[in-house]
Design a protein around this motif. Structure first.
Motif, mmCIF file in Angstrom:
data_model
loop_
_atom_site.group_PDB
_atom_site.id
_atom_site.type_symbol
_atom_site.label_atom_id
_atom_site.label_comp_id
_atom_site.label_asym_id
_atom_site.label_seq_id
_atom_site.Cartn_x
_atom_site.Cartn_y
_atom_site.Cartn_z
ATOM 1 N N ALA A 11 0.874 -1.130 0.085
ATOM 2 C CA ALA A 11 -0.013 0.046 0.009
ATOM 3 C C ALA A 11 0.971 1.392 0.153
ATOM 4 O O ALA A 11 0.546 2.352 -0.688
ATOM 5 C CB ALA A 11 -0.976 -0.131 1.188
ATOM 6 N N VAL A 12 1.968 1.187 0.892
ATOM 7 C CA VAL A 12 2.800 2.284 0.834
ATOM 8 C C VAL A 12 3.904 2.535 -0.276
ATOM 9 O O VAL A 12 4.072 3.676 -0.479
ATOM 10 C CB VAL A 12 3.548 2.375 2.394
ATOM 11 C CG1 VAL A 12 4.523 3.513 2.375
ATOM 12 C CG2 VAL A 12 2.385 2.431 3.370
ATOM 13 N N GLY A 13 4.347 1.498 -0.584
ATOM 14 C CA GLY A 13 5.202 1.196 -2.003
ATOM 15 C C GLY A 13 6.730 1.164 -1.441
ATOM 16 O O GLY A 13 7.520 0.979 -2.063
ATOM 17 N N ASP A 14 6.829 1.121 -0.201
ATOM 18 C CA ASP A 14 8.206 0.774 0.356
ATOM 19 C C ASP A 14 7.931 0.007 1.536
ATOM 20 O O ASP A 14 7.020 0.148 2.153
ATOM 21 C CB ASP A 14 9.128 1.892 0.436
ATOM 22 C CG ASP A 14 10.520 1.703 0.533
ATOM 23 O OD1 ASP A 14 10.790 0.652 0.257
ATOM 24 O OD2 ASP A 14 11.438 2.728 0.541
ATOM 25 N N TRP A 15 9.043 -0.409 2.185
ATOM 26 C CA TRP A 15 8.932 -0.989 3.460
ATOM 27 C C TRP A 15 8.928 0.060 4.657
ATOM 28 O O TRP A 15 9.387 1.136 4.526
ATOM 29 C CB TRP A 15 10.048 -1.856 3.803
ATOM 30 C CG TRP A 15 10.485 -2.816 3.103
ATOM 31 C CD1 TRP A 15 11.440 -3.064 2.219
ATOM 32 C CD2 TRP A 15 9.825 -4.009 3.301
ATOM 33 N NE1 TRP A 15 11.227 -4.331 1.716
ATOM 34 C CE2 TRP A 15 10.371 -5.075 1.954
ATOM 35 C CE3 TRP A 15 8.640 -4.661 4.120
ATOM 36 C CZ2 TRP A 15 9.772 -6.347 1.950
ATOM 37 C CZ3 TRP A 15 8.383 -5.879 3.947
ATOM 38 C CH2 TRP A 15 8.756 -6.857 3.042
ATOM 39 N N PRO A 16 7.670 -0.034 5.308
ATOM 40 C CA PRO A 16 7.279 1.099 6.228
ATOM 41 C C PRO A 16 7.932 1.318 7.452
ATOM 42 O O PRO A 16 8.373 0.258 8.026
ATOM 43 C CB PRO A 16 5.913 0.807 6.517
ATOM 44 C CG PRO A 16 5.877 -1.066 6.499
ATOM 45 C CD PRO A 16 6.904 -1.308 5.439
ATOM 46 N N THR A 17 7.733 2.385 7.931
ATOM 47 C CA THR A 17 8.544 2.810 9.237
ATOM 48 C C THR A 17 7.356 2.143 10.273
ATOM 49 O O THR A 17 6.452 2.304 9.754
ATOM 50 C CB THR A 17 9.135 4.429 9.439
ATOM 51 O OG1 THR A 17 7.465 4.883 9.462
ATOM 52 C CG2 THR A 17 9.945 4.897 8.336
#
Length: 87
Positions: A11-17
């Protein structure tokens, strides 16, 4: 638990913080409650940290799982994707 991190990544497009995951999780939880899909509510980031030690440890596991799913291998001279153990 790890699957929730992977869904967030998609959903975010990258590994989330941890903060990004919390924001995503809150939106997903609200949608799930409104649609009655209560079994789809992802665990809170604090629960993930408590069970796996740190957020980075959780990300490492998620990355490893995704890498294992998409590892290329040769079968009968043809290149195929390995689906990994989790499937």
């Amino acid at each position: 638990m790890i699957q929730a991190i992977v869904r967030c990544r998609l959903a975010v497009g990258d590994w989330p913080t941890g903060h990004e995951y919390t924001r995503w999780r809150n939106v997903e939880a609200d949608i799930s409650r409104r649609t009655g899909a209560l079994d789809r509510i992802a665990p809170e980031a604090q629960v993930i940290r408590r069970r796996l030690g740190t957020w980075n440890a959780a990300l490492d596991i998620a990355r490893h799982q995704e890498q294992a799913k998409t590892t290329d291998c040769r079968v009968g001279g043809r290149r195929q994707r390995s689906r990994g153990i989790a499937d």
